[in-house]
Design a protein around this motif. Structure first.
Motif, PDB file in Angstrom:
ATOM      1  N   ALA A  22      29.159 -69.422 -46.252  1.00  0.00           N
ATOM      2  CA  ALA A  22      29.647 -69.053 -44.875  1.00  0.00           C
ATOM      3  C   ALA A  22      28.822 -70.027 -43.872  1.00  0.00           C
ATOM      4  O   ALA A  22      29.709 -70.458 -42.890  1.00  0.00           O
ATOM      5  CB  ALA A  22      29.543 -67.545 -44.525  1.00  0.00           C
ATOM      6  N   MET A  23      27.467 -70.170 -44.019  1.00  0.00           N
ATOM      7  CA  MET A  23      26.950 -70.920 -43.194  1.00  0.00           C
ATOM      8  C   MET A  23      27.359 -72.367 -43.224  1.00  0.00           C
ATOM      9  O   MET A  23      27.425 -72.903 -42.171  1.00  0.00           O
ATOM     10  CB  MET A  23      25.250 -70.982 -43.463  1.00  0.00           C
ATOM     11  CG  MET A  23      24.600 -69.551 -43.103  1.00  0.00           C
ATOM     12  SD  MET A  23      23.095 -69.496 -43.763  1.00  0.00           S
ATOM     13  CE  MET A  23      22.691 -67.734 -44.021  1.00  0.00           C
ATOM     14  N   LEU A  24      27.424 -72.914 -44.400  1.00  0.00           N
ATOM     15  CA  LEU A  24      28.019 -74.100 -44.720  1.00  0.00           C
ATOM     16  C   LEU A  24      29.276 -74.275 -43.977  1.00  0.00           C
ATOM     17  O   LEU A  24      29.758 -75.416 -43.446  1.00  0.00           O
ATOM     18  CB  LEU A  24      28.184 -74.561 -46.302  1.00  0.00           C
ATOM     19  CG  LEU A  24      28.557 -75.777 -46.465  1.00  0.00           C
ATOM     20  CD1 LEU A  24      27.795 -76.968 -46.244  1.00  0.00           C
ATOM     21  CD2 LEU A  24      28.671 -75.971 -48.029  1.00  0.00           C
ATOM     22  N   GLY A  25      30.353 -73.413 -44.188  1.00  0.00           N
ATOM     23  CA  GLY A  25      31.430 -73.513 -43.622  1.00  0.00           C
ATOM     24  C   GLY A  25      31.569 -73.557 -42.047  1.00  0.00           C
ATOM     25  O   GLY A  25      32.249 -74.493 -41.438  1.00  0.00           O
ATOM     26  N   LEU A  26      30.506 -72.698 -41.379  1.00  0.00           N
ATOM     27  CA  LEU A  26      30.496 -72.746 -39.965  1.00  0.00           C
ATOM     28  C   LEU A  26      30.093 -74.059 -39.676  1.00  0.00           C
ATOM     29  O   LEU A  26      30.459 -74.608 -38.679  1.00  0.00           O
ATOM     30  CB  LEU A  26      29.572 -71.654 -39.532  1.00  0.00           C
ATOM     31  CG  LEU A  26      29.125 -71.482 -37.943  1.00  0.00           C
ATOM     32  CD1 LEU A  26      30.260 -70.919 -37.141  1.00  0.00           C
ATOM     33  CD2 LEU A  26      27.982 -70.384 -37.659  1.00  0.00           C
TER      34      LEU A  26
ATOM     35  N   TRP B 292      32.803 -76.509 -39.841  1.00  0.00           N
ATOM     36  CA  TRP B 292      33.857 -76.333 -39.020  1.00  0.00           C
ATOM     37  C   TRP B 292      33.170 -76.724 -37.415  1.00  0.00           C
ATOM     38  O   TRP B 292      33.964 -77.469 -36.756  1.00  0.00           O
ATOM     39  CB  TRP B 292      33.962 -74.793 -38.477  1.00  0.00           C
ATOM     40  CG  TRP B 292      35.373 -74.417 -37.608  1.00  0.00           C
ATOM     41  CD1 TRP B 292      36.016 -75.332 -37.110  1.00  0.00           C
ATOM     42  CD2 TRP B 292      35.332 -73.064 -37.262  1.00  0.00           C
ATOM     43  NE1 TRP B 292      36.881 -74.505 -36.297  1.00  0.00           N
ATOM     44  CE2 TRP B 292      36.434 -73.091 -36.262  1.00  0.00           C
ATOM     45  CE3 TRP B 292      35.044 -71.884 -37.471  1.00  0.00           C
ATOM     46  CZ2 TRP B 292      37.175 -72.092 -35.825  1.00  0.00           C
ATOM     47  CZ3 TRP B 292      35.571 -70.704 -37.095  1.00  0.00           C
ATOM     48  CH2 TRP B 292      36.764 -70.831 -36.261  1.00  0.00           C
ATOM     49  N   GLY B 293      32.005 -76.736 -37.264  1.00  0.00           N
ATOM     50  CA  GLY B 293      31.469 -77.324 -35.947  1.00  0.00           C
ATOM     51  C   GLY B 293      31.396 -78.779 -35.898  1.00  0.00           C
ATOM     52  O   GLY B 293      31.777 -79.316 -34.847  1.00  0.00           O
ATOM     53  N   VAL B 294      31.299 -79.500 -37.037  1.00  0.00           N
ATOM     54  CA  VAL B 294      30.890 -80.939 -36.987  1.00  0.00           C
ATOM     55  C   VAL B 294      32.380 -81.345 -36.993  1.00  0.00           C
ATOM     56  O   VAL B 294      32.691 -82.439 -36.219  1.00  0.00           O
ATOM     57  CB  VAL B 294      30.493 -81.513 -38.271  1.00  0.00           C
ATOM     58  CG1 VAL B 294      30.645 -82.860 -38.563  1.00  0.00           C
ATOM     59  CG2 VAL B 294      29.139 -81.250 -38.351  1.00  0.00           C
ATOM     60  N   TRP B 295      33.485 -80.608 -37.629  1.00  0.00           N
ATOM     61  CA  TRP B 295      34.817 -81.075 -37.563  1.00  0.00           C
ATOM     62  C   TRP B 295      35.391 -81.132 -36.136  1.00  0.00           C
ATOM     63  O   TRP B 295      36.026 -82.120 -35.689  1.00  0.00           O
ATOM     64  CB  TRP B 295      35.845 -80.449 -38.499  1.00  0.00           C
ATOM     65  CG  TRP B 295      37.071 -80.682 -38.204  1.00  0.00           C
ATOM     66  CD1 TRP B 295      37.842 -81.739 -38.984  1.00  0.00           C
ATOM     67  CD2 TRP B 295      38.130 -80.002 -37.559  1.00  0.00           C
ATOM     68  NE1 TRP B 295      39.283 -81.768 -38.585  1.00  0.00           N
ATOM     69  CE2 TRP B 295      39.595 -80.562 -37.925  1.00  0.00           C
ATOM     70  CE3 TRP B 295      38.394 -78.923 -36.892  1.00  0.00           C
ATOM     71  CZ2 TRP B 295      40.683 -79.895 -37.459  1.00  0.00           C
ATOM     72  CZ3 TRP B 295      39.333 -78.345 -36.481  1.00  0.00           C
ATOM     73  CH2 TRP B 295      40.590 -78.925 -36.552  1.00  0.00           C
ATOM     74  N   SER B 296      35.062 -79.941 -35.514  1.00  0.00           N
ATOM     75  CA  SER B 296      35.448 -79.749 -33.969  1.00  0.00           C
ATOM     76  C   SER B 296      34.580 -80.765 -33.076  1.00  0.00           C
ATOM     77  O   SER B 296      35.241 -81.370 -32.236  1.00  0.00           O
ATOM     78  CB  SER B 296      34.915 -78.281 -33.535  1.00  0.00           C
ATOM     79  OG  SER B 296      35.448 -77.462 -34.395  1.00  0.00           O
TER      80      SER B 296
END
Length: 469
Positions: free
Chosen positions: A336-340, A343-347
């Motif tokens: 979940a940390m990796l996913g967050l 998501w932040g880098v993609w944003s």
């Protein structure tokens, strides 16, 4: 509680105090390094936003550091009260190592902490940065020695046993750098960095939900997302290597973590995703399995043997009923940390890092999850080591002090009351500190309302008059 034995109460008391203690070092280790980074970036670029963030987080660090010191001192007294036999038998090895931690790492932290917190105007920016760096190195040094002590208990090496039954040192190099220490140390430091990144990201997301134009929350949120996306994959790799090491030295712990009661001598062990372990029936009820995947993860080979709990004598087995779940919670939170972070880098890549309210809410929700992951990892490590205090050599039942149930009960009740009052108030104060926004200042030219943080932003800030302190 009152029907329990003195041993069970002593174990619960130590677990209770460790659970309170470990969350503060896990936070202060990462936060000290973050403060050093902020201080260094201000010294390099001259941008006011870094010093405002430094001043914001240094107060939080001071409170967390103090709570960690107090909880650690209280915890150590139990070695003499409830675990005197353990202290007597392991003292010739663990005593000097704990002393090294105090003489080197803790003295380094304490010696420079005052300069870091109060001395910038007196010593100048460069010496202030040096003091902050020394505090960060000191926290890592404390982690080094404490993890070395714990790792020796997990994978003892470099010792002999004298006529009195005490462990005595023969090779200090082998003792300090025992077989599991490098993996545990890296795993714990990365966990501390992830915990801090989640807290910083959660606080940044909280303030962005209220004011997306404020430059300090934008900077802390951008830095936290970057740290997550870098550190989470490293932690996954470190966890995999740590698992291979544990399989080699503590196979019963791996069997409990995986929920394998039956061994698989020819490999092809399934990965049990979910189920209800039952130690009495020696099975996992309602198991949801993926064929062969446990062999691939644990041994990186389909045909290598995978142990089961039935391969060990009943009195030598850890309980799978708890570590099965704590291990899965820890792993799930890691992904979940990796996913967050992703998501932040993609944003950020889409230029919307500070505009995605769903991302900010997710960061706030994930803020405390680093502490949950650390606690689950610690439970997995320590419960999985049972029934030993020194793995394979000294049993927990043979390590306890000859104390009455009433005495342990009274001290346990006292700990529970005092801890919940004192540390509850301290934790509430930390949350109130985080709730207030960083102090104002001149708007940052790079982190203004129309800019997005990232490598280009840092480059622009340096090239367009950031200056050097």
């Amino acid at each position: 509680m009152f029907d329990a034995t003195a041993l069970e109460l002593a174990r619960f008391q130590f677990a209770f105090t460790v659970a309170f203690h470990i969350i503060f070092p896990a936070f202060s280790i990462g936060l000290a390094s973050y403060l050093a980074v902020l201080n260094g970036l201000h010294l390099w670029t001259g941008r006011d936003v870094f010093m405002r963030l430094f001043d914001y987080w240094k107060t939080i660090f001071a409170v967390a550091f103090g709570m960690g010191v107090v909880s650690g001192i209280v915890m150590s007294y139990q070695f003499g009260t409830n675990w005197s036999v353990f202290s007597d038998k392991t003292g010739p090895i663990l005593g000097p190592m704990m002393g090294y931690e105090v003489l080197s790492a803790f003295f380094l932290e304490a010696g420079f902490l005052g300069v870091m917190l109060f001395g910038r105007s007196r010593v100048g920016p460069r010496l202030h940065f040096f003091a902050t760096l020394m505090v960060a190195i000191g926290t890592l040094g404390s982690a080094f020695w404490i993890l070395s002590v714990n790792s020796w208990m997990q994978t003892p090496a470099g010792y002999a046993i004298n006529a009195a039954g005490q462990f005595i040192p023969e090779d200090w190099w082998a003792i300090v750098f025992n077989p599991s220490f490098p993996y545990r140390f890296v795993h714990m430091v990365l966990a501390a960095y992830l915990t801090t990144a989640l807290v910083v990201g959660g606080v940044g997301g909280w303030h962005l939900l209220r004011d997306r134009s404020a430059d300090a929350p934008r900077m802390m949120f951008a830095m936290a997302m970057g740290m997550l996306v870098v550190t989470a994959p490293l932690q996954i790799v470190a966890g995999d290597l740590h698992g291979l090491n544990t399989l080699e030295h503590q196979p019963a712990k791996i069997a409990a973590m995986e929920g394998h009661y039956e061994g698989h001598p020819e490999g092809r062990a399934p990965l049990i995703l979910f189920g209800i372990p039952d130690d009495a029936a020696e099975t996992v009820h309602y198991a949801v399995e993926i064929p062969y995947l446990s062999s691939i993860i644990l041994t990186h080979d389909l045909t290598s043997p995978v142990p089961g709990l039935k391969d060990f004598a009943p009195e030598d087995r850890p309980s799978a009923e708890l570590v099965f779940w704590t291990f899965r919670i820890m792993v799930a939170l890691g992904f979940a940390m990796l996913g967050l972070g992703a998501w932040g880098v993609w944003s950020w890549w889409r230029g919307a890092l500070f505009n995605r309210r769903g991302l900010h809410r997710a960061a706030v929700a994930m803020g405390p999850m680093g502490f949950v992951a650390v606690l689950c990892g610690w439970i997995t490590t320590e419960v999985g080591r049972q029934p030993w205090t020194v793995y394979g050599l000294l049993r927990t039942v043979d390590s306890a002090s000859p104390v009455d149930v009433e005495a342990v009960t009274a001290s346990l009740i006292g700990f529970i009351v005092v801890y919940f009052v004192i540390f509850g108030i301290g934790t509430l104060y930390l949350l109130l500190l985080m709730r207030r926004p960083p102090s104002g200042g001149d708007p940052d030219p790079v982190m203004g309302p129309n800019r997005t943080a990232g490598p280009v932003a840092y480059s622009e800030g340096t090239q367009s008059g950031g200056g050097h302190a």
